[in-house]
Design an enzyme around this catalytic site. Structure first.
Site, short mmCIF file in Angstrom:
data_model
loop_
_atom_site.label_atom_id
_atom_site.label_comp_id
_atom_site.label_asym_id
_atom_site.label_seq_id
_atom_site.Cartn_x
_atom_site.Cartn_y
_atom_site.Cartn_z
N LYS A 133 8.13 0.59 -6.56
CA LYS A 133 6.72 0.60 -6.93
C LYS A 133 5.86 0.67 -5.69
O LYS A 133 6.35 0.26 -4.62
CB LYS A 133 6.35 -0.63 -7.77
N TYR A 218 1.07 -5.49 -9.45
CA TYR A 218 1.77 -6.57 -10.18
C TYR A 218 0.84 -7.20 -11.21
O TYR A 218 1.25 -7.51 -12.33
CB TYR A 218 2.27 -7.64 -9.20
P1 NAD Z 1 9.31 -0.97 5.43
O1 NAD Z 1 8.23 -0.45 6.30
O2 NAD Z 1 9.96 -2.25 5.81
O3 NAD Z 1 10.45 0.14 5.28
C1 NAD Z 1 10.17 1.49 5.08
C2 NAD Z 1 11.35 2.33 5.53
O4 NAD Z 1 10.99 3.70 5.43
C3 NAD Z 1 11.78 2.08 6.99
O5 NAD Z 1 13.17 2.03 7.07
C4 NAD Z 1 11.25 3.30 7.72
O6 NAD Z 1 12.02 3.64 8.86
C5 NAD Z 1 11.38 4.37 6.64
N1 NAD Z 1 10.50 5.52 6.88
C6 NAD Z 1 10.90 6.80 6.78
N2 NAD Z 1 9.89 7.63 7.08
C7 NAD Z 1 8.83 6.86 7.39
C8 NAD Z 1 7.50 7.14 7.80
N3 NAD Z 1 7.05 8.40 7.93
N4 NAD Z 1 6.68 6.11 8.04
C9 NAD Z 1 7.10 4.83 7.90
N5 NAD Z 1 8.36 4.50 7.51
C10 NAD Z 1 9.21 5.51 7.27
O7 NAD Z 1 8.72 -1.05 3.96
P2 NAD Z 1 9.26 -1.90 2.74
O8 NAD Z 1 8.54 -3.19 2.67
O9 NAD Z 1 10.74 -1.94 2.73
O10 NAD Z 1 8.71 -1.03 1.50
C11 NAD Z 1 9.34 0.16 1.07
C12 NAD Z 1 8.95 0.43 -0.39
O11 NAD Z 1 9.37 -0.65 -1.19
C13 NAD Z 1 7.45 0.57 -0.63
O12 NAD Z 1 7.22 1.54 -1.62
C14 NAD Z 1 7.04 -0.80 -1.15
O13 NAD Z 1 5.90 -0.75 -2.00
C15 NAD Z 1 8.26 -1.21 -1.90
N6 NAD Z 1 8.42 -2.68 -1.96
C16 NAD Z 1 8.69 -3.25 -3.15
C17 NAD Z 1 8.86 -4.61 -3.24
C18 NAD Z 1 9.23 -5.25 -4.55
O14 NAD Z 1 9.16 -6.47 -4.67
N7 NAD Z 1 9.66 -4.47 -5.53
C19 NAD Z 1 8.72 -5.42 -2.10
C20 NAD Z 1 8.46 -4.80 -0.88
C21 NAD Z 1 8.30 -3.43 -0.82
#
Ligand code: NAD
Length: 362
Positions: A133, A218
């Site tokens: 999401k 949420y």
């Molecule tokens: P994060 O920044 O920790 O991770 C993102 C990943 O994408 C990294 O590994 C990064 O290297 C990669 N990536 C690839 N291309 C990129 C670019 N151009 N710019 C930036 N990063 C790039 O983020 P996250 O917190 O893991 O979130 C990822 C997804 O998961 C988002 O859509 C977020 O909304 C979702 N999320 C959901 C929940 C949940 O509870 N369901 C919680 C946190 C995040």
């Protein structure tokens, strides 16, 4: 703002389908198996700290593959989770996943602005998709994702973990059974203080929006699953106390939604204050709610008659297992792409109301 209309996205599906060169995938790698094999795309915080550990607890799903742009992570993950070399991809080799029979589902855990492209490419490579999401940056992108999965006969689900969590499920049941009478209002909010000013969550292209897209969804989801209704009209306003940090995305939004039955929802989301992580549902004979509501664990529920008792589960393992079962039993997910699309339609109405300063009727 037009309401979500199945005919709309079917016609988009037909358009995209006509242009597809990949044909329809009918053979499921998972068909003869009891476990569905997952590959995680994007090994950031959520994949590292929640999803990979959850995939060690799932009954019907197994982590077998990764897609990462960071070569160092290939070895760390291979060593930690026993990922085979042939199941490790980077963003250049991503489409080659179509030749890999060992991977059934691609789980998109990238910045929001990349969800649509990577979902469409996964579907065209013949893989089912679980996408984090918010589903995408716009309803248009959501429709493209739904169409690509339909066209390639692949299943699509959105990572709405709360819908698989027992406290939330009890609240949904309290609402449906009208234990406290007829629902009249829902109050919901989720926010936190965001740190690093250089992160992708503050970049409009990668995030699609600010607090609303990240955590406001949420609260929006909660209003939708507690009432079982789609908003009829929305009013919203935004406050920015740090216009530099939040130059591209929203900082704090409050909004109201009127549901067709007359239930009023009042919601808040913020990147500038912490502590709001709750919902309360008010009915004519009592009330119920969760606070905290949207954390990964430690949820607490109360009603006007006492506490809500529910087991603690790994929400991610529950969500992943539920999708794996849908694939094994050839069923639609209860959190399919259409569910993500409905959220994006409401999100767009919220932004439209902020822009216009007026109520938006859906
Ligand atoms: P994060 O920044 O920790 O991770 C993102 C990943 O994408 C990294 O590994 C990064 O290297 C990669 N990536 C690839 N291309 C990129 C670019 N151009 N710019 C930036 N990063 C790039 O983020 P996250 O917190 O893991 O979130 C990822 C997804 O998961 C988002 O859509 C977020 O909304 C979702 N999320 C959901 C929940 C949940 O509870 N369901 C919680 C946190 C995040």
């Amino acid at each position: 703002m037009m309401p979500f209309n199945r005919r709309d996205f079917l016609s988009t599906a037909a358009t995209i389908g006509a242009a597809s060169t990949f044909g329809v995938h009918t053979s499921l790698a998972a068909e003869s198996k009891s476990t569905v094999n997952f590959a995680l795309v994007g090994l950031g915080s959520l994949s590292t700290n929640q999803l990979a550990p959850a995939l060690q607890k799932t009954k019907h799903a197994k982590l077998v593959g990764i897609v990462t742009g960071t070569p160092k992570k290939e070895k760390t993950w291979a060593d930690k989770y026993g990922i085979q070399k042939q199941n490790i991809y980077n963003y250049e080799t991503y489409d080659k996943i179509r030749d890999n029979e060992d991977i059934d589902v691609v789980y998109i855990v990238l910045p929001n602005g990349m969800h649509a492209e990577y979902t469409v490419r996964a579907a065209e490579a013949g893989k089912h998709v679980l996408c984090e999401k918010p589903m995408a940056n716009s309803s248009e992108e959501c429709r493209q994702m739904i169409a690509a999965c339909d066209q390639n006969n692949r299943k699509l689900a959105i990572g709405y973990r709360c819908q698989f969590e027992p406290h939330h499920q009890q609240c949904i049941e309290l609402a449906r059974s009208e234990k406290f009478g007829s629902l009249k209002a829902v109050e919901a909010g989720f926010g936190f203080t965001i740190g690093d000013p250089n992160q992708w969550r503050l970049d409009a292209k990668l995030a699609g929006g600010g607090a609303l897209m990240d955590v406001g969804v949420y609260a929006l989801q909660a209003c939708r699953y507690l009432t079982g209704e789609e908003p009829q009209s929305i009013t919203a306003q935004e406050t920015k106390t740090d216009p530099k940090k939040f130059a591209e995305v929203d900082e704090t939004i409050t909004w109201t939604m009127k549901m067709p039955s007359g239930v009023n929802c009042f919601c808040a989301t913020s990147y500038a204050f912490r502590g709001v992580n709750r919902y309360h549902a008010y009915a004519d004979k009592g009330w119920f709610g969760l606070d905290p509501a949207f954390s990964y664990g430690g949820l607490r529920g109360q009603t006007s008659e006492g506490a809500i008792e529910a087991p603690e589960v790994d929400q991610f393992a529950a969500e992943i297992d539920a999708f794996a079962k849908c694939i094994l039993e050839d069923r639609e997910s209860s959190v399919a792409g259409e569910e993500g699309l409905r959220d994006l339609l409401a999100v767009e109405a919220i932004y439209e109301s902020i822009q216009s300063g007026r109520r938006v009727d859906l």
